[in-house]
Design an enzyme around this catalytic site. Structure first.
Site, PDB file in Angstrom:
ATOM      1  N   TYR A  70       0.646  -1.200   0.013  1.00  0.00           N
ATOM      2  CA  TYR A  70      -0.065   0.004   0.110  1.00  0.00           C
ATOM      3  C   TYR A  70       0.800   1.296  -0.097  1.00  0.00           C
ATOM      4  O   TYR A  70       0.939   2.081  -0.786  1.00  0.00           O
ATOM      5  CB  TYR A  70      -1.048  -0.117   1.189  1.00  0.00           C
ATOM      6  CG  TYR A  70      -1.805   1.312   1.446  1.00  0.00           C
ATOM      7  CD1 TYR A  70      -2.184   1.728   0.429  1.00  0.00           C
ATOM      8  CD2 TYR A  70      -1.783   1.819   2.774  1.00  0.00           C
ATOM      9  CE1 TYR A  70      -2.896   3.070   0.929  1.00  0.00           C
ATOM     10  CE2 TYR A  70      -2.541   3.070   3.267  1.00  0.00           C
ATOM     11  CZ  TYR A  70      -2.933   3.560   2.228  1.00  0.00           C
ATOM     12  OH  TYR A  70      -3.517   4.824   2.579  1.00  0.00           O
ATOM     13  N   ILE A  71       1.738   1.367   0.888  1.00  0.00           N
ATOM     14  CA  ILE A  71       2.554   2.668   1.024  1.00  0.00           C
ATOM     15  C   ILE A  71       3.582   2.678   0.001  1.00  0.00           C
ATOM     16  O   ILE A  71       3.743   3.585  -0.739  1.00  0.00           O
ATOM     17  CB  ILE A  71       3.045   2.986   2.589  1.00  0.00           C
ATOM     18  CG1 ILE A  71       1.761   2.700   3.353  1.00  0.00           C
ATOM     19  CG2 ILE A  71       3.840   4.045   2.720  1.00  0.00           C
ATOM     20  CD1 ILE A  71       2.107   2.849   4.917  1.00  0.00           C
TER      21      ILE A  71
ATOM     22  N   GLY B 146       1.839  -7.513  -0.969  1.00  0.00           N
ATOM     23  CA  GLY B 146       1.692  -6.764  -2.097  1.00  0.00           C
ATOM     24  C   GLY B 146       1.095  -7.359  -3.433  1.00  0.00           C
ATOM     25  O   GLY B 146       0.853  -8.654  -3.254  1.00  0.00           O
TER      26      GLY B 146
ATOM     27  N   ALA C  87       7.670  -5.337   5.027  1.00  0.00           N
ATOM     28  CA  ALA C  87       7.478  -5.562   6.491  1.00  0.00           C
ATOM     29  C   ALA C  87       6.217  -6.165   6.528  1.00  0.00           C
ATOM     30  O   ALA C  87       5.285  -5.898   5.928  1.00  0.00           O
ATOM     31  CB  ALA C  87       7.709  -4.512   7.349  1.00  0.00           C
TER      32      ALA C  87
ATOM     33  N   TYR D 104       5.337  -5.982  16.898  1.00  0.00           N
ATOM     34  CA  TYR D 104       5.569  -5.176  15.680  1.00  0.00           C
ATOM     35  C   TYR D 104       6.517  -3.887  15.859  1.00  0.00           C
ATOM     36  O   TYR D 104       7.322  -3.767  15.212  1.00  0.00           O
ATOM     37  CB  TYR D 104       4.116  -4.872  15.031  1.00  0.00           C
ATOM     38  CG  TYR D 104       4.212  -3.862  13.930  1.00  0.00           C
ATOM     39  CD1 TYR D 104       4.853  -3.889  13.129  1.00  0.00           C
ATOM     40  CD2 TYR D 104       3.359  -2.463  14.231  1.00  0.00           C
ATOM     41  CE1 TYR D 104       4.895  -2.990  12.080  1.00  0.00           C
ATOM     42  CE2 TYR D 104       3.567  -1.360  13.339  1.00  0.00           C
ATOM     43  CZ  TYR D 104       4.181  -1.709  12.188  1.00  0.00           C
ATOM     44  OH  TYR D 104       4.381  -0.594  11.421  1.00  0.00           O
TER      45      TYR D 104
ATOM     46  N   PHE E 255       2.138   7.448  11.628  1.00  0.00           N
ATOM     47  CA  PHE E 255       1.131   7.621  12.411  1.00  0.00           C
ATOM     48  C   PHE E 255       0.181   6.704  11.471  1.00  0.00           C
ATOM     49  O   PHE E 255       0.682   5.633  10.876  1.00  0.00           O
ATOM     50  CB  PHE E 255       0.952   8.783  13.080  1.00  0.00           C
ATOM     51  CG  PHE E 255       1.743   9.250  14.228  1.00  0.00           C
ATOM     52  CD1 PHE E 255       3.055   9.195  14.004  1.00  0.00           C
ATOM     53  CD2 PHE E 255       1.042   9.182  15.266  1.00  0.00           C
ATOM     54  CE1 PHE E 255       3.929   9.466  15.123  1.00  0.00           C
ATOM     55  CE2 PHE E 255       2.015   9.156  16.405  1.00  0.00           C
ATOM     56  CZ  PHE E 255       3.325   9.486  16.493  1.00  0.00           C
TER      57      PHE E 255
ATOM     58  N   GLY F 233      -3.047  -4.676  22.531  1.00  0.00           N
ATOM     59  CA  GLY F 233      -1.994  -4.075  21.876  1.00  0.00           C
ATOM     60  C   GLY F 233      -2.226  -2.527  21.517  1.00  0.00           C
ATOM     61  O   GLY F 233      -1.306  -1.905  20.750  1.00  0.00           O
TER      62      GLY F 233
END
Ligand code: UDP
Length: 325
Positions: A11-12, A36, A75, A141, A169, A278
């Site tokens: 995505y990023i 991906g 990741a 994570y 963020f 978490g």
């Protein structure tokens, strides 16, 4: 510049690749396609399907790319999953990272921009979170990303590899062409939009008893194009640095749902559920440092404008990338 992008099909990564190409850089995407999508890789980029777990595969691809710099997105990135399968996080995020850094040493590539996370801070003593706050992750994570940040310091000191670590963020939104499509979707905004599309019956709110005004968790949502812009600026920096990256604004889960209703004009059925393990109550960035040092300013501040871009992409790709749409 020639940029070697790990995780460029995610995505990023995919949207940063698009922006790099738009800015005139040459890009090699290195991705194993477990998270991906092939269709998320900009056709202008070269693509190598490979795995960071295999040192020789990374080294060969990096050497062939003639990279001037690396952007490292690849990741595993799910807080909840990391609480049940920590080995996956340490193996892929830490071991894979070591193989990448070793390949950089061997290929004399001396610059890396690293996708870090606000999860390295854990439950902060105060918000907004600036770079001086202690990093005390509360899930594997966040710990795995912090371990990589710590390794970066030594590769700088010993091998002269300069780094810029960006602690994201909550990345959200889409570009015109690329958007958010995880095979197992756990993120809030895409899950709400799936309800708006009629693909899910309702969205869960994980925890309504947090010490926040409406009892739900507060996050700092940053538009993916603003985030990509920060990566472009990071490439221009010649000294190592670590920056927090958000808008400085906080939006609760209930507020995000209300904004999605407004943007989509559709009803969103809500199911209140217990807290997700978490999750800290409130994560808001101070991005003063990157503003001062690199001149970064987010263009999209309003949550509605972020959601609008995501909604547009989901309407155009209701089944994500797998349909080839
Ligand atoms: N969340 C929720 N329902 C969902 C997904 C997420 O209530 O279906 C909450 C989650 O507990 C957190 C916030 O929304 O407080 C943002 O979660 P997300 O998974 O999108 O990102 P994270 O903050 O974990 O990176």
């Amino acid at each position: 510049m020639n940029i070697f992008v790990t995780g460029g099909a995610g995505y990023i990564g995919s949207i940063c690749v698009e922006e790099l190409l738009n800015a005139g850089h040459q890009v090699t995407v290195f991705d194993n396609l477990t998270e991906g999508h092939r269709a998320a890789i900009d056709p202008r980029a070269a693509f190598v399907q490979g795995d960071l777990a295999l040192p020789e595969s990374v080294k060969a691809a990096l050497a062939a790319s003639k990279a001037d710099a690396v952007m490292h997105f690849a990741a595993n990135a799910l807080v909840g999953e990391s609480m049940t399968d920590p080995s996956k996080y340490f193996r892929n995020n830490v071991n894979g990272g070591i193989n990448l850094l070793q390949a950089m040493v061997e290929c004399s590539v001396r610059k890396i921009v690293f996708s870090s996370t606000c999860a390295t801070f854990g439950t902060p003593d105060r918000v907004p979170i600036d770079e001086t706050l202690p990093q005390k992750p509360i899930n594997p994570y966040g710990e795995s990303k912090l371990m990589f940040e710590q390794m970066l310091r030594w590769y700088d000191e010993i091998h002269g590899i300069r780094h810029v670590a960006l602690r994201y963020f909550n990345a959200a939104g889409a570009s015109e062409r690329f958007g958010e499509d995880h095979r197992i979707e756990t993120h809030l905004i895409p899950n709400i939009l799936k309800v708006a599309l009629g693909q899910k019956s309702g969205v869960s709110i994980f925890g309504t008893d947090y010490p926040t005004p409406d009892g739900t968790c507060i996050r700092d949502y940053i538009h993916i194009l603003d985030l990509a812009q920060a990566h472009m600026l990071a490439l221009t920096r010649n000294e190592s640095a670590k920056y927090n990256l958000g808008t400085g604004g906080g939006t609760s889960v209930r507020e995000v749902i209300a904004a999605c209703k407004k943007v989509t004009g559709r009803d969103i059925h809500v199911v209140e559920e217990p807290r997700r393990p978490g999750d800290p109550a409130r994560l808001i960035a101070s991005s003063e440092k990157i503003h001062t040092e690199l001149g970064w300013t987010p263009r999209f501040q309003a949550i509605e404008s972020i959601i609008e871009s995501a909604w547009k992409w989901h309407l155009a790709h209701p089944k994500g990338y797998e349909t080839g749409s």
